[in-house]
Design an enzyme around this catalytic site. Structure first.
Site, PDB file in Angstrom:
ATOM      1  N   SER A 135      53.571 -76.807  38.206  1.00  0.00           N
ATOM      2  CA  SER A 135      53.599 -78.248  38.409  1.00  0.00           C
ATOM      3  C   SER A 135      55.035 -78.713  38.190  1.00  0.00           C
ATOM      4  O   SER A 135      55.964 -78.157  38.768  1.00  0.00           O
ATOM      5  CB  SER A 135      52.620 -78.928  37.449  1.00  0.00           C
ATOM      6  OG  SER A 135      52.653 -80.322  37.574  1.00  0.00           O
ATOM      7  N   TYR A 149      56.428 -87.110  45.311  1.00  0.00           N
ATOM      8  CA  TYR A 149      56.460 -85.841  44.578  1.00  0.00           C
ATOM      9  C   TYR A 149      55.576 -85.905  43.341  1.00  0.00           C
ATOM     10  O   TYR A 149      54.757 -85.011  43.096  1.00  0.00           O
ATOM     11  CB  TYR A 149      57.902 -85.533  44.194  1.00  0.00           C
ATOM     12  CG  TYR A 149      58.108 -84.209  43.498  1.00  0.00           C
ATOM     13  CD1 TYR A 149      57.944 -83.008  44.180  1.00  0.00           C
ATOM     14  CD2 TYR A 149      58.492 -84.155  42.158  1.00  0.00           C
ATOM     15  CE1 TYR A 149      58.144 -81.790  43.546  1.00  0.00           C
ATOM     16  CE2 TYR A 149      58.702 -82.940  41.515  1.00  0.00           C
ATOM     17  CZ  TYR A 149      58.528 -81.764  42.219  1.00  0.00           C
ATOM     18  OH  TYR A 149      58.731 -80.556  41.578  1.00  0.00           O
ATOM     19  N   LYS A 153      52.160 -83.740  42.226  1.00  0.00           N
ATOM     20  CA  LYS A 153      52.093 -82.952  40.999  1.00  0.00           C
ATOM     21  C   LYS A 153      51.034 -83.495  40.038  1.00  0.00           C
ATOM     22  O   LYS A 153      50.364 -82.718  39.348  1.00  0.00           O
ATOM     23  CB  LYS A 153      53.471 -82.912  40.328  1.00  0.00           C
ATOM     24  CG  LYS A 153      54.537 -82.187  41.138  1.00  0.00           C
ATOM     25  CD  LYS A 153      54.181 -80.725  41.365  1.00  0.00           C
ATOM     26  CE  LYS A 153      55.329 -79.949  41.997  1.00  0.00           C
ATOM     27  NZ  LYS A 153      55.009 -78.521  42.177  1.00  0.00           N
TER      28      LYS A 153
END
Length: 283
Positions: A135, A149, A153
């Site tokens: 992650s 992003y 994650k």
């Protein structure tokens, strides 16, 4: 898991994936190293008797099953999956195009899901295995210029936290890795970092300044990915691998701050939060 195992590593053509594959080989394991360009993977890792290189685009679900079948045909099973492949669509939310946001989720979230779906039947038959998903600090703490992003994650984090309950009865463990800033190729422009497609006057100046700041960080990150890879292999080989590993001093500091903030926010409204039971519920 100290005996020889078969590691299946995605995104092994560059960056941290190369280091993880090499660390696993150095520890005496067999490695299935995958990437979009098999020649690049081979050149990056080097030759090894216990190395199998397979071309794999993790966004292609059928390709994931084919790669797993090829790995099992060569080594007989898969003991450790490392979901490492990913990229970085940077930008303020309004200037990251809808297509870019979907592409970010396809690679960073649905990609690991595709590969894990293909690997899990193998591990269930074995009644053993370990799933590692890389992650990010951005999977625990939202950051400026990282809306797409961080979303990808954060999704990984929730999926992995819940997945462990599904697979633990079959002898399969899980580990989420949350690196801070490591000197990988994640910030290499046009390779792993993609800038916003859209332009909005209110954001233009900030976008330009932030892009230059990110560019200046490339090659100057404080974390050593070779050390991270060796530590990860040691952790997975240990008797009780962690379910979550925050990697890097910078990440530890930020996560500690986030944990304190969460507790402070709970405490700030504890009375109100605890007063919401239905009247027919006995407390």
């Amino acid at each position: 898991m100290g005996d020889k195992k078969v590691w299946f590593v995605t995104g092994a053509g560059r960056g941290m994936g190369v280091d993880i594959a090499q660390a696993a080989l150095a520890a005496g394991h067999a490695v299935v190293a995958t990437g979009r360009d098999a020649d690049r993977v081979s050149a990056a890792i080097g030759e090894h008797d216990d190395l199998l290189v397979i071309a794999l685009d993790i966004t292609d679900e059928q390709a994931a099953y084919t790669a797993v079948d090829t790995a099992v045909a060569r080594f007989g099973g898969i003991d450790v999956l490392v979901n490492n492949a990913g990229n970085f669509y940077a930008g303020f939310f309004e200037v990251v195009s809808p297509a870019q946001l979907r592409a970010q989720m396809e690679t960073n979230f649905f990609g690991p899901i595709n590969v894990t779906r293909a690997v899990l039947p193998v591990m269930r038959r074995q009644r053993s295995g370990h799933l590692v998903t890389v992650s990010s600090l951005a999977g625990l703490v939202g950051q400026e210029f990282c809306a797409a992003y961080a979303a990808s994650k954060f999704a990984l984090e929730g999926w992995m936290e819940s997945l462990r309950f599904d697979v633990e009865p079959y002898g399969i463990g899980t580990t989420i890795v949350e690196p801070g800033f490591f000197r990988t190729e994640l910030l290499v422009e046009g390779v792993s970092s993609i800038w916003p497609e859209l332009s909005i006057d209110d954001y233009d100046a900030r976008t330009g300044e932030t892009v230059e700041a990110w560019r200046s960080m490339n090659g100057a990150q404080g974390g050593d990915p070779v050390k991270l890879a060796a530590a990860l292999v040691a952790l997975v080989d240990s008797p009780l691998p962690p379910r979550r590993w925050v990697a890097g001093a910078d990440a530890v500091s930020v996560v500690e701050q986030k944990a304190r903030q969460l507790l402070e926010q709970v405490e700030a409204h504890r009375g109100l939060s605890s007063s919401l039971a239905h009247e027919d519920v006995t407390t």
